[in-house]
Motif scaffolding. Structure first.
Motif, PDB file in Angstrom:
ATOM      1  N   LYS A  50     -56.428 -23.089  30.931  1.00  0.00           N
ATOM      2  CA  LYS A  50     -56.262 -22.789  32.351  1.00  0.00           C
ATOM      3  C   LYS A  50     -54.888 -22.169  32.503  1.00  0.00           C
ATOM      4  O   LYS A  50     -54.247 -21.830  31.492  1.00  0.00           O
ATOM      5  N   GLU A  51     -54.451 -21.973  33.741  1.00  0.00           N
ATOM      6  CA  GLU A  51     -53.157 -21.316  33.938  1.00  0.00           C
ATOM      7  C   GLU A  51     -52.044 -22.059  33.202  1.00  0.00           C
ATOM      8  O   GLU A  51     -51.139 -21.448  32.632  1.00  0.00           O
ATOM      9  N   ASN A  52     -52.090 -23.386  33.210  1.00  0.00           N
ATOM     10  CA  ASN A  52     -51.163 -24.203  32.413  1.00  0.00           C
ATOM     11  C   ASN A  52     -52.008 -25.016  31.433  1.00  0.00           C
ATOM     12  O   ASN A  52     -52.373 -26.164  31.719  1.00  0.00           O
ATOM     13  N   PRO A  53     -52.353 -24.425  30.280  1.00  0.00           N
ATOM     14  CA  PRO A  53     -53.309 -25.075  29.370  1.00  0.00           C
ATOM     15  C   PRO A  53     -52.782 -26.397  28.823  1.00  0.00           C
ATOM     16  O   PRO A  53     -51.571 -26.607  28.716  1.00  0.00           O
ATOM     17  N   VAL A  54     -53.713 -27.267  28.479  1.00  0.00           N
ATOM     18  CA  VAL A  54     -53.343 -28.589  27.977  1.00  0.00           C
ATOM     19  C   VAL A  54     -54.348 -29.039  26.931  1.00  0.00           C
ATOM     20  O   VAL A  54     -55.540 -28.736  27.023  1.00  0.00           O
ATOM     21  N   ILE A  55     -53.848 -29.756  25.939  1.00  0.00           N
ATOM     22  CA  ILE A  55     -54.693 -30.360  24.905  1.00  0.00           C
ATOM     23  C   ILE A  55     -54.669 -31.864  25.084  1.00  0.00           C
ATOM     24  O   ILE A  55     -53.593 -32.470  25.250  1.00  0.00           O
ATOM     25  N   TYR A  56     -55.842 -32.470  25.057  1.00  0.00           N
ATOM     26  CA  TYR A  56     -55.977 -33.929  25.053  1.00  0.00           C
ATOM     27  C   TYR A  56     -56.318 -34.333  23.623  1.00  0.00           C
ATOM     28  O   TYR A  56     -57.423 -34.076  23.139  1.00  0.00           O
ATOM     29  N   ALA A  57     -55.353 -34.931  22.932  1.00  0.00           N
ATOM     30  CA  ALA A  57     -55.512 -35.284  21.519  1.00  0.00           C
ATOM     31  C   ALA A  57     -55.679 -36.789  21.362  1.00  0.00           C
ATOM     32  O   ALA A  57     -55.214 -37.577  22.201  1.00  0.00           O
TER      33      ALA A  57
END
Length: 345
Positions: A50-57
């Motif tokens: 998304k505009e501020n991408p994020v990974i959920y690890a």
């Protein structure tokens, strides 16, 4: 450098998403996550582009994710927490076609969801940095092949399986992370099986080796066949003609299936069309098999930046088979990666 490349990939995908009014794109495929973040999961992980991408690890992956990812990483606590964080930003959510249905169900009540392949389209066109990594992987694999000296192993009656293992070891010794796939090093009648498995038996007359190295996540792929009899040489010459003409025909603007036809028509003209039992080639990159492919049904238009194998073959069941494979990078024409001769002497 990795951040620049990842940002370039992300921005291209975000533009496509915006054109279709998606605010988020859910990724779970490990190679796709590495493609946009430089982090290769070792456990489960989800990335929301998304505009501020994020990974959920996962908790067990947090250390490696924090060390390697060029985008924000959060520890995955639960789907409900993840969804609660995203609901304020996202209404329309794209998902990978490969996403498990059980995961899809967890998001379907809160978002308008559609299956999209934005990232596959982006991965088909390699940057110069990606091509350089595939070039390096090819260099490592070909040096290992030359130094292994398959012909001397035949003379010493070395086993197929131990020789395949030794080839993998040399690729690691020369800087590869490992093999792109399980090395095929087979001989005799086993060469008529496109995906034969090396056995604990001495290397016999006619030898087929299909191998590749990985370098910084990127794959290489080559096949060489060493022939001994007049009949084997005849088949080899047909396959080489098919291989060479297919490569000469590659250029931007034509369809992938047209390259398959060039290769297939030559083999068919010699009466072996029904012995050519696979497609002419496949893209590669972070994975050994990517899209598009040189196959009868793939109508993808060839573009600059694509990296695709060319690997025609003829397989005479129970007798022997011949395959010749090189990987090409496409600019105004195809450039063969590496400098390994087609004929090994």
């Amino acid at each position: 450098m990795n951040k620049e490349i990842n940002d370039f990939h992300i921005n291209n995908i975000l533009k496509e998403m915006s054109d279709k009014d998606y605010q988020g794109y859910l990724l779970a495929d490990f190679s796709n996550i590495k493609y946009i973040s430089n982090y290769m999961p070792t456990s489960f992980a989800f990335c929301v582009l998304k505009e501020n991408p994020v990974i959920y690890a996962s908790k067990m992956d947090m250390e490696i994710a924090n060390k390697t990812s060029t985008i924000e990483v959060k520890e995955f606590e639960s789907f409900s927490e993840m969804i609660a964080e995203l609901k304020g930003e996202i209404k329309n959510l794209a998902i990978e076609p490969s996403l498990e249905y059980s995961t899809y169900e967890k998001f379907s009540d809160d978002f308008k969801i559609a299956s999209e392949i934005f990232i596959n389209k982006q991965r088909a066109i390699k940057t110069s940095d990606e091509i350089a990594k595939i070039d390096k992987a090819t260099e490592i694999a070909q040096k290992a092949f030359v130094d292994l000296d398959i012909l001397s192993l035949r003379e010493s009656k070395s086993f197929e399986n131990t020789s395949a293992y030794e080839l993998g070891g040399l690729m690691r010794e020369y800087g590869g992370e490992g093999e792109s796939f399980d090395t095929i090093l087979v001989s005799g009648s086993a060469t008529s099986l496109p995906h034969a498995v090396p056995k604990p038996k001495a290397i016999d007359d006619i030898i087929l080796v299909d191998w590749g190295a990985k370098y910084d996540g990127y794959c290489s792929d080559n096949t060489r066949t060493m022939v001994y009899s007049e009949k084997q040489q005849e088949i080899f010459d047909i396959v080489k003609e098919s291989h060479d003409n297919a490569i000469k025909a590659i250029k931007p603007g034509i369809k992938c299936c047209e390259i398959d036809k060039v290769a297939r028509d030559i083999i068919s003209e010699y009466g072996y069309g029904d012995k050519y039992i696979h497609s002419t080639g496949h893209s590669l990159g972070l994975d050994i098999h990517e899209t598009p492919s040189f196959s009868t049904k793939d109508e993808t238009i060839i573009e600059k930046g694509m990296v695709i194998t060319v690997e025609p073959g003829i397989y005479l069941e129970g007798d022997f088979g011949v395959r010749l494979e090189d990987t090409v990078a496409i600019d105004n024409k195809a450039r063969i990666l590496g400098n390994l001769p087609a004929i090994i002497e």
